[in-house]
Write a protein that holds these residues in place. Structure first.
Motif, PDB file in Angstrom:
ATOM      1  N   ASP A   2       0.857  -1.265  -0.058  1.00  0.00           N
ATOM      2  CA  ASP A   2       0.171   0.108  -0.135  1.00  0.00           C
ATOM      3  C   ASP A   2       0.806   1.274  -0.010  1.00  0.00           C
ATOM      4  O   ASP A   2       0.766   2.294  -0.617  1.00  0.00           O
ATOM      5  N   THR A   3       1.716   1.071   0.852  1.00  0.00           N
ATOM      6  CA  THR A   3       2.920   2.489   0.904  1.00  0.00           C
ATOM      7  C   THR A   3       3.466   2.695  -0.518  1.00  0.00           C
ATOM      8  O   THR A   3       3.351   3.910  -0.764  1.00  0.00           O
ATOM      9  N   ASN A  62       0.259   6.761   8.147  1.00  0.00           N
ATOM     10  CA  ASN A  62       0.869   5.599   8.256  1.00  0.00           C
ATOM     11  C   ASN A  62       1.108   4.929   9.636  1.00  0.00           C
ATOM     12  O   ASN A  62       1.888   4.043   9.992  1.00  0.00           O
ATOM     13  N   SER A  64      -1.491   3.540  11.035  1.00  0.00           N
ATOM     14  CA  SER A  64      -2.305   2.281  10.997  1.00  0.00           C
ATOM     15  C   SER A  64      -2.370   1.920   9.449  1.00  0.00           C
ATOM     16  O   SER A  64      -1.747   2.626   8.470  1.00  0.00           O
ATOM     17  N   LYS A  65      -2.765   0.724   9.281  1.00  0.00           N
ATOM     18  CA  LYS A  65      -2.887   0.026   8.146  1.00  0.00           C
ATOM     19  C   LYS A  65      -3.760   1.080   7.322  1.00  0.00           C
ATOM     20  O   LYS A  65      -4.803   1.603   7.606  1.00  0.00           O
ATOM     21  N   SER A  67      -6.074   0.097   4.986  1.00  0.00           N
ATOM     22  CA  SER A  67      -7.191  -0.634   4.915  1.00  0.00           C
ATOM     23  C   SER A  67      -8.210  -0.122   6.053  1.00  0.00           C
ATOM     24  O   SER A  67      -9.330   0.234   5.904  1.00  0.00           O
ATOM     25  N   THR A  68      -7.709   0.165   7.373  1.00  0.00           N
ATOM     26  CA  THR A  68      -8.168   0.573   8.440  1.00  0.00           C
ATOM     27  C   THR A  68      -8.759   1.737   8.207  1.00  0.00           C
ATOM     28  O   THR A  68      -9.807   2.393   8.632  1.00  0.00           O
ATOM     29  N   GLU A 148      -9.459  -3.683  15.501  1.00  0.00           N
ATOM     30  CA  GLU A 148      -9.479  -3.223  14.073  1.00  0.00           C
ATOM     31  C   GLU A 148     -11.020  -2.271  14.077  1.00  0.00           C
ATOM     32  O   GLU A 148     -10.904  -1.634  13.513  1.00  0.00           O
TER      33      GLU A 148
END
Length: 184
Positions: A2-3, A62, A64-65, A67-68, A148
């Motif tokens: 993702d990064t 960054n 957290s993920k 997606s979260t 989550e």
């Protein structure tokens, strides 16, 4: 991974955002529909969520993920949609389920074919409250843990547990009522 795509989008490569759409659109739709209940509305919520995520990507820290962070946007967008449309579905009243009833319902569910099960779950999610449906969707279908779910929904750990408990009770109550109607 993702990064990498976040950095590409921030560098001006708008096509790189397609990765996020391909990766997260199905779960985002599942979350949205569990809250807003209608497919067309859920599609609008997901689209608005992606637009918000794209325009707010510089604010992603960054810590957290992705997606979260993104699912949090989806939940907020869906809840705002409900407020605007003033559509709330609530199941009220107390209901307790016996161990035998739970076993019987679990056995009945395991005999349903997968497609029928999906339709059944979707139908029940349309009847129970949006928050209960959301938490059940996140926990059982999207396999998110309680921490989550806290991050995605901004609910406290205690609230998540209460909604899981109430959601299970509401789910079983609706399921039992539907089975009783089929028998009559």
């Amino acid at each position: 991974m993702d990064t990498h795509y976040i950095n590409e989008v921030l560098k001006g490569n708008t096509n790189a955002f397609g990765y996020f759409i391909r990766t997260y659109q199905n779960k985002a739709f599942g979350l949205a529909i569990s809250i807003v209940k209608r497919e067309d509305d859920a599609k609008d919520v997901v689209q608005d969520s992606f637009i918000t995520a794209y325009s707010s990507l510089t604010n992603f820290r960054n810590d957290s993920k992705f997606s979260t962070w993104f699912y949090r946007i989806v939940v907020n967008t869906a809840l705002q949609f409900i407020k605007r449309e003033k559509r709330k579905h609530e199941v009220t009243g107390e209901y307790s389920i016996t161990k035998d009833e739970k076993t019987a319902l679990n056995n009945a569910i395991s005999q349903l074919e997968k497609q029928d099960l999906k339709k059944l779950i979707k139908g029940i999610f349309e009847i129970i409250s949006a928050k209960e449906a959301l938490v059940l969707q996140l926990y059982y279908i999207d396999e998110q843990n309680i921490a989550e779910i806290e991050a995605i929904t901004s609910l406290t750990k205690a609230n998540v547990k209460v909604l899981l408990y109430r959601g299970r009770k509401s789910f079983y109550k609706v399921l039992k009522n539907q089975k009783l109607k089929e028998l009559n």
